[in-house]
Design a protein around this motif. Structure first.
Motif, PDB file in Angstrom:
ATOM      1  N   GLY A  33      39.944  40.844  40.619  1.00 35.21           N
ATOM      2  CA  GLY A  33      39.107  39.901  41.323  1.00 35.21           C
ATOM      3  C   GLY A  33      39.793  39.451  42.596  1.00 35.21           C
ATOM      4  N   PHE A  34      39.365  38.326  43.132  1.00 36.78           N
ATOM      5  CA  PHE A  34      39.926  37.801  44.378  1.00 36.78           C
ATOM      6  C   PHE A  34      41.413  37.515  44.250  1.00 36.78           C
ATOM      7  CE2 PHE A  34      40.515  33.801  47.018  1.00 36.78           C
ATOM      8  CZ  PHE A  34      40.677  34.469  48.216  1.00 36.78           C
ATOM      9  N   VAL A  35      41.832  36.982  43.109  1.00 37.71           N
ATOM     10  CA  VAL A  35      43.245  36.674  42.868  1.00 37.71           C
ATOM     11  C   VAL A  35      43.811  37.701  41.902  1.00 37.71           C
ATOM     12  CG1 VAL A  35      44.896  34.957  42.032  1.00 37.71           C
ATOM     13  CG2 VAL A  35      42.819  34.216  43.236  1.00 37.71           C
ATOM     14  N   ARG A  36      44.862  38.387  42.320  1.00 38.47           N
ATOM     15  CA  ARG A  36      45.504  39.386  41.467  1.00 38.47           C
ATOM     16  C   ARG A  36      46.378  38.706  40.411  1.00 38.47           C
ATOM     17  NH1 ARG A  36      45.224  44.591  43.421  1.00 38.47           N
ATOM     18  NH2 ARG A  36      44.691  44.885  45.616  1.00 38.47           N
ATOM     19  N   TYR A  65      31.150  37.166  39.813  1.00 42.97           N
ATOM     20  CA  TYR A  65      32.234  37.689  38.966  1.00 42.97           C
ATOM     21  C   TYR A  65      32.890  36.545  38.198  1.00 42.97           C
ATOM     22  CZ  TYR A  65      31.426  41.575  42.118  1.00 42.97           C
ATOM     23  OH  TYR A  65      30.827  42.582  42.849  1.00 42.97           O
ATOM     24  N   PRO A  66      32.179  35.885  37.298  1.00 48.90           N
ATOM     25  CA  PRO A  66      32.716  34.695  36.618  1.00 48.90           C
ATOM     26  C   PRO A  66      33.931  34.979  35.750  1.00 48.90           C
ATOM     27  CG  PRO A  66      30.662  35.423  35.583  1.00 48.90           C
ATOM     28  CD  PRO A  66      30.809  36.204  36.852  1.00 48.90           C
ATOM     29  N   GLU A  67      34.084  36.228  35.321  1.00 43.44           N
ATOM     30  CA  GLU A  67      35.230  36.560  34.473  1.00 43.44           C
ATOM     31  C   GLU A  67      36.526  36.663  35.269  1.00 43.44           C
ATOM     32  OE1 GLU A  67      33.261  40.423  35.778  1.00 43.44           O
ATOM     33  OE2 GLU A  67      32.687  38.382  35.221  1.00 43.44           O
ATOM     34  N   HIS A  68      36.452  36.517  36.576  1.00 45.47           N
ATOM     35  CA  HIS A  68      37.657  36.667  37.406  1.00 45.47           C
ATOM     36  C   HIS A  68      38.135  35.347  38.007  1.00 45.47           C
ATOM     37  CE1 HIS A  68      38.314  41.004  37.292  1.00 45.47           C
ATOM     38  NE2 HIS A  68      37.009  41.088  37.128  1.00 45.47           N
ATOM     39  N   GLY A  69      37.787  34.237  37.393  1.00 46.98           N
ATOM     40  CA  GLY A  69      38.392  32.964  37.749  1.00 46.98           C
ATOM     41  C   GLY A  69      37.570  32.141  38.719  1.00 46.98           C
ATOM     42  N   GLY A  70      37.964  30.891  38.851  1.00 46.54           N
ATOM     43  CA  GLY A  70      37.220  29.946  39.674  1.00 46.54           C
ATOM     44  C   GLY A  70      37.591  29.950  41.130  1.00 46.54           C
ATOM     45  N   VAL A  71      38.755  30.511  41.485  1.00 43.78           N
ATOM     46  CA  VAL A  71      39.128  30.625  42.900  1.00 43.78           C
ATOM     47  C   VAL A  71      38.421  31.860  43.432  1.00 43.78           C
ATOM     48  CG1 VAL A  71      41.011  30.782  44.552  1.00 43.78           C
ATOM     49  CG2 VAL A  71      41.356  29.585  42.389  1.00 43.78           C
ATOM     50  N   GLY A 116      38.082  23.582  41.567  1.00 46.30           N
ATOM     51  CA  GLY A 116      37.309  23.655  40.342  1.00 46.30           C
ATOM     52  C   GLY A 116      37.288  25.062  39.768  1.00 46.30           C
ATOM     53  N   THR A 117      37.012  25.153  38.517  1.00 44.65           N
ATOM     54  CA  THR A 117      36.907  26.467  37.900  1.00 44.65           C
ATOM     55  C   THR A 117      35.560  26.683  37.237  1.00 44.65           C
ATOM     56  OG1 THR A 117      37.906  25.613  35.864  1.00 44.65           O
ATOM     57  CG2 THR A 117      39.379  26.597  37.470  1.00 44.65           C
ATOM     58  N   ALA A 118      34.756  25.645  37.135  1.00 42.90           N
ATOM     59  CA  ALA A 118      33.449  25.786  36.492  1.00 42.90           C
ATOM     60  C   ALA A 118      32.396  26.123  37.533  1.00 42.90           C
ATOM     61  CB  ALA A 118      33.077  24.486  35.782  1.00 42.90           C
ATOM     62  N   GLY A 161      35.752  41.315  43.210  1.00 44.97           N
ATOM     63  CA  GLY A 161      35.403  41.797  41.886  1.00 44.97           C
ATOM     64  C   GLY A 161      35.771  43.258  41.733  1.00 44.97           C
ATOM     65  N   PRO A 162      35.738  43.779  40.518  1.00 49.19           N
ATOM     66  CA  PRO A 162      36.172  45.157  40.265  1.00 49.19           C
ATOM     67  C   PRO A 162      35.119  46.182  40.666  1.00 49.19           C
ATOM     68  CG  PRO A 162      35.411  44.154  38.235  1.00 49.19           C
ATOM     69  CD  PRO A 162      35.354  43.077  39.280  1.00 49.19           C
ATOM     70  N   TYR A 163      35.591  47.376  40.980  1.00 49.00           N
ATOM     71  CA  TYR A 163      34.704  48.512  41.245  1.00 49.00           C
ATOM     72  C   TYR A 163      35.516  49.795  41.230  1.00 49.00           C
ATOM     73  CZ  TYR A 163      36.419  47.974  46.108  1.00 49.00           C
ATOM     74  OH  TYR A 163      37.209  47.848  47.235  1.00 49.00           O
ATOM     75  N   THR A 164      34.827  50.921  41.242  1.00 45.46           N
ATOM     76  CA  THR A 164      35.461  52.223  41.394  1.00 45.46           C
ATOM     77  C   THR A 164      35.116  52.752  42.764  1.00 45.46           C
ATOM     78  OG1 THR A 164      35.308  52.678  39.029  1.00 45.46           O
ATOM     79  CG2 THR A 164      35.640  54.568  40.490  1.00 45.46           C
ATOM     80  N   PHE A 165      36.125  53.063  43.551  1.00 48.50           N
ATOM     81  CA  PHE A 165      35.920  53.476  44.944  1.00 48.50           C
ATOM     82  C   PHE A 165      35.335  54.890  44.984  1.00 48.50           C
ATOM     83  CE2 PHE A 165      37.653  54.440  49.323  1.00 48.50           C
ATOM     84  CZ  PHE A 165      36.859  53.501  49.969  1.00 48.50           C
TER      85      PHE A 165
END
Length: 463
Positions: free
Chosen positions: A150-153, A62-68, A32-34, A137-141
């Motif tokens: 996100g989880f999937v590149r 992190y909803p902007e980075h996909g459902g997986v 699912g993606t929702a 999700g994204p961040y600055t190290f």
């Protein structure tokens, strides 16, 4: 955690850099993606309801980075950013299934499919392994370098947690992922989950099996793929649960032989004179006598269900018991509050309260409560059900629920505010495990999931 300080690595993070302890297509079918939505309710959320709200928030950060997606393990304040440990997500699958709700089922399937996606889309390996952790999700190290994915590149591979060195593979983490997937297989009847669990079991057999004198299965591999020399009681206990499930679901007796091998190692770690299990071995020959961890006392009972070894719960209850109050040295518990439970290991009770747990970290509180361990002790006591066990388990669960209400206010996941009073912190105060790292009062997916399993009386290690 402020400025450029880096957090102390967790127990399940150490092998990514070669260090270890002796303890211990972009669409996936069905994922699912929702995002699941909750119906508005005027009823006051229960403690369990708030715990599930935390697991949902950690999963949906992190909803902007996909459902997986996987769930972030700790709140942002822990300093591990969007790290999602494989172990924590396996526990989240099991906790969601224990809810026996449609939303819980859907979330468990989504997380299970994400684990399968990681198994099939590793950037380097295609041998059934999972890494210790992923970025979700994204961040600055800390060094200023961006981690934008996100989880999937964009290339379809999963985002392995290289920034912290979470690139190795531990047998115990793999076992828990296999337990989660095999539980999903049994609950859903979907073959893909059993196939993924079998791949995990076969990887462990290839990589972990050892013919050293003490036998069992070794720790795993570091970030460079090199095998580690340690053999862990905890890990072999996990394998008793995994291999037992695989034997039942596949009908293949080879898994019973492998289960017996792991169980034999665990029983060799038993100290009959005092009634506890040792942590394991560094060389396959000599048993490590110290420190003595809590989880080798509770998980062994849940996996073996052995009356001959059930005294391990009494040892943990008596010897690792702590009461954290505001007047304790280095306690961070607010004035007027108190929490009971157990600590991580025998060494935690002897921690040097005058020195930081690690550079840049606070000083430890010897009486800090490890809530994850307190939860699986409560579950094990409920499973044993000897006289007094249920009352003791209820007190421990009440302590955990009080911690969820009062500890870790104002924490966030992915920069988003959490639902009020949701999520259990990993420890009541800074806690030195005795294995080179600490736990702190940050809300934690793993601790929350174990609380939910204990509340539901759901034994994840039972085949």
């Amino acid at each position: 955690m402020t400025g450029s300080q880096r957090p102390e690595l967790s127990r399940r993070a150490l092998i990514g850099t070669g260090l270890a302890v002796g303890a211990t297509a972009l669409t996936v079918a069905g994922s699912g993606t929702a995002w699941a939505t909750q119906r508005p309710s005027t009823a006051r959320p229960t403690a369990r309801g708030r715990a599930y709200a935390f697991l949902a928030a950690a999963m949906d950060a992190y909803p902007e980075h996909g459902g997986v997606r996987l769930a972030q393990s700790y709140t942002d304040q822990a300093g591990l950013f969007s790290t999602a440990f494989t172990y924590d997500n396996a526990l989240a699958v099991l906790a969601h299934l224990a809810s026996r709700t449609a939303d819980g089922h859907a979330r468990a399937v989504t997380l299970g499919d994400a684990l399968l996606y990681a198994q099939a889309h590793d950037p380097v390996y295609d041998d059934g392994r999972l890494r210790q952790a992923y970025n979700v999700g994204p961040y600055t190290f800390y060094d200023g370098s961006p981690q934008p994915d996100g989880f999937v590149r964009a290339d379809g591979t999963v985002n392995v947690g290289t920034q912290f060195g979470f690139t190795g593979t531990a047998v115990g983490d793999m076992a828990w992922a296999g337990i989660a997937l095999s539980t999903l297989a049994g609950r859903t009847g979907k073959r893909r989950f059993l196939t993924g669990a079998v791949r995990i079991g076969e990887w462990i057999e290839r990589v972990g099996r050892t013919d050293e004198p003490l036998g069992g299965y070794k720790f795993g591999v570091d970030g460079a793929g090199e095998k580690l020399p340690f053999t862990s009681t905890e890990h072999n206990t996990d394998l008793v649960g995994l291999f037992g499930r695989l034997a039942r679901l596949t009908g293949d007796r080879i898994w019973l032989e492998r289960r017996a091998r792991a169980a034999a190692f665990v029983r060799k770690m038993w100290e009959p004179s005092q009634g506890f299990f040792y942590t394991g071995t560094n060389d396959g020959v000599t048993i490590n006598k110290s420190p003595i961890p809590e989880d080798t006392q509770t998980w062994t009972h849940l996996a073996l269900s052995s009356p001959a070894h059930s005294r391990s719960l009494d040892w943990a209850t008596a010897e690792l018991a702590v009461l954290d109050t505001a007047d304790r040295p280095n306690s961070t518990v607010p004035t007027g509050q108190a929490y009971e439970g157990v600590t991580f290991s025998s060494a935690s009770l002897l921690a040097d309260e005058d020195s930081p747990i690690a550079p840049g970290q606070p000083k430890p509180d010897r009486n800090g409560v490890w809530f994850e361990g307190t939860a699986h002790l409560a579950l094990a006591l409920r499973h044993r059900h000897a006289p007094g066990d249920e009352a003791r388990a209820r007190r421990l669960i009440a302590s955990i629920e009080r911690a969820q209400d009062l500890l870790g206010p104002g924490q966030t996941v992915g920069g988003r505010a959490l639902p009020a009073r949701s999520g259990v912190v990993s420890a009541s105060s800074p806690l030195d495990t005795g294995f080179g790292f600490g736990y702190y009062p940050y809300r934690h997916t793993g601790a929350t999931a174990w609380y939910l399993l204990a509340a539901a009386r759901a034994n994840p290690l039972e085949a």
